[in-house]
Design a protein around this motif. Structure first.
Motif, short mmCIF file in Angstrom:
data_model
loop_
_atom_site.label_atom_id
_atom_site.label_comp_id
_atom_site.label_asym_id
_atom_site.label_seq_id
_atom_site.Cartn_x
_atom_site.Cartn_y
_atom_site.Cartn_z
N GLN A 25 0.55 18.28 6.36
CA GLN A 25 1.41 17.21 5.84
C GLN A 25 1.41 16.01 6.80
OE1 GLN A 25 2.35 17.67 2.75
NE2 GLN A 25 2.99 15.56 2.79
N LEU A 26 1.46 16.27 8.10
CA LEU A 26 1.39 15.18 9.08
C LEU A 26 0.05 14.47 8.99
CD1 LEU A 26 2.99 16.76 12.29
CD2 LEU A 26 3.97 15.00 10.82
N ARG A 29 0.09 12.26 6.01
CA ARG A 29 0.94 11.09 6.29
C ARG A 29 0.20 10.09 7.17
NH1 ARG A 29 3.77 7.33 4.50
NH2 ARG A 29 5.33 6.51 5.90
N SER A 32 -2.32 8.35 5.08
CA SER A 32 -1.61 7.49 4.12
C SER A 32 -1.20 6.19 4.80
CB SER A 32 -0.36 8.19 3.58
OG SER A 32 -0.70 9.34 2.87
N LEU A 33 -0.71 6.31 6.01
CA LEU A 33 -0.30 5.11 6.76
C LEU A 33 -1.49 4.22 7.09
CD1 LEU A 33 2.42 6.68 9.07
CD2 LEU A 33 2.80 4.93 7.31
N THR A 119 3.54 8.05 12.55
CA THR A 119 3.50 9.47 12.18
C THR A 119 4.28 10.31 13.21
OG1 THR A 119 1.34 9.18 11.13
CG2 THR A 119 2.00 11.44 11.64
N GLU A 122 8.03 9.67 12.79
CA GLU A 122 8.60 10.39 11.65
C GLU A 122 8.70 11.88 11.94
OE1 GLU A 122 6.37 9.40 8.12
OE2 GLU A 122 6.71 7.25 8.42
#
Length: 157
Positions: A25-26, A29, A32-33, A119, A122
């Protein structure tokens, strides 16, 4: 002033904390960023090129993200111990070569840095602070500088 014991500990401890989290998931992310910041970067990654979405279960995406996190963490350790980032010569040559082949330029490193820091922020939640941001940022900057130096050396050859 150099990289301090505290900075090294901040990077190592936060990486250990993140590894207990959901790495896939990281990784998702993180990419995605990168694509949110610089959509055109998609074509630089073979595993993203022909897709309209981030491949959730793509092992290459996860592996690449983990490498970035891990190498940044290793950079932090080396910075404190040696005062510089020393990536294995063959690894550094490979990284320089592949980044050169993909057309990576200085601004791309900044995009990855921003995505990396966001990342980590978060993932760390309330534990995130300016000191941790500075430690991760410096460790990444030194790793990026080593890769860029190898890219310039290969381009000049």
């Amino acid at each position: 002033m150099g990289f301090t014991d505290k900075q090294e500990a901040l990077v190592k401890d936060s990486w250990e904390f993140m590894k207990q989290d959901d790495i896939p998931q990281l990784s998702l992310r993180f990419f995605s960023l990168i694509l949110e910041i610089a959509p055109a970067a998609k074509n630089m990654f073979s595993f993203l090129k022909d897709s309209n979405e981030l491949p959730q279960n793509n092992p290459k995406l996860k592996a690449h993200a983990v490498k970035v996190f891990k190498m940044t963490c290793e950079s932090a350790i080396q910075l404190r111990e040696k005062g510089e980032v020393v990536v294995g010569e063959t690894t550094l040559k490979y990284l320089g070569s592949i980044h050169l082949q993909k057309g990576v330029a200085d601004p791309h490193f900044e995009v990855v840095k921003e995505a990396l820091l966001r990342t980590v922020e978060e993932a760390m939640g309330k534990k995130w602070n300016d000191e941790m941001k500075e430690a991760w940022g410096e460790a990444y900057d030194q790793l990026a500088a080593a890769i860029k130096a190898e890219m310039h050396a290969e381009a000049a050859a």
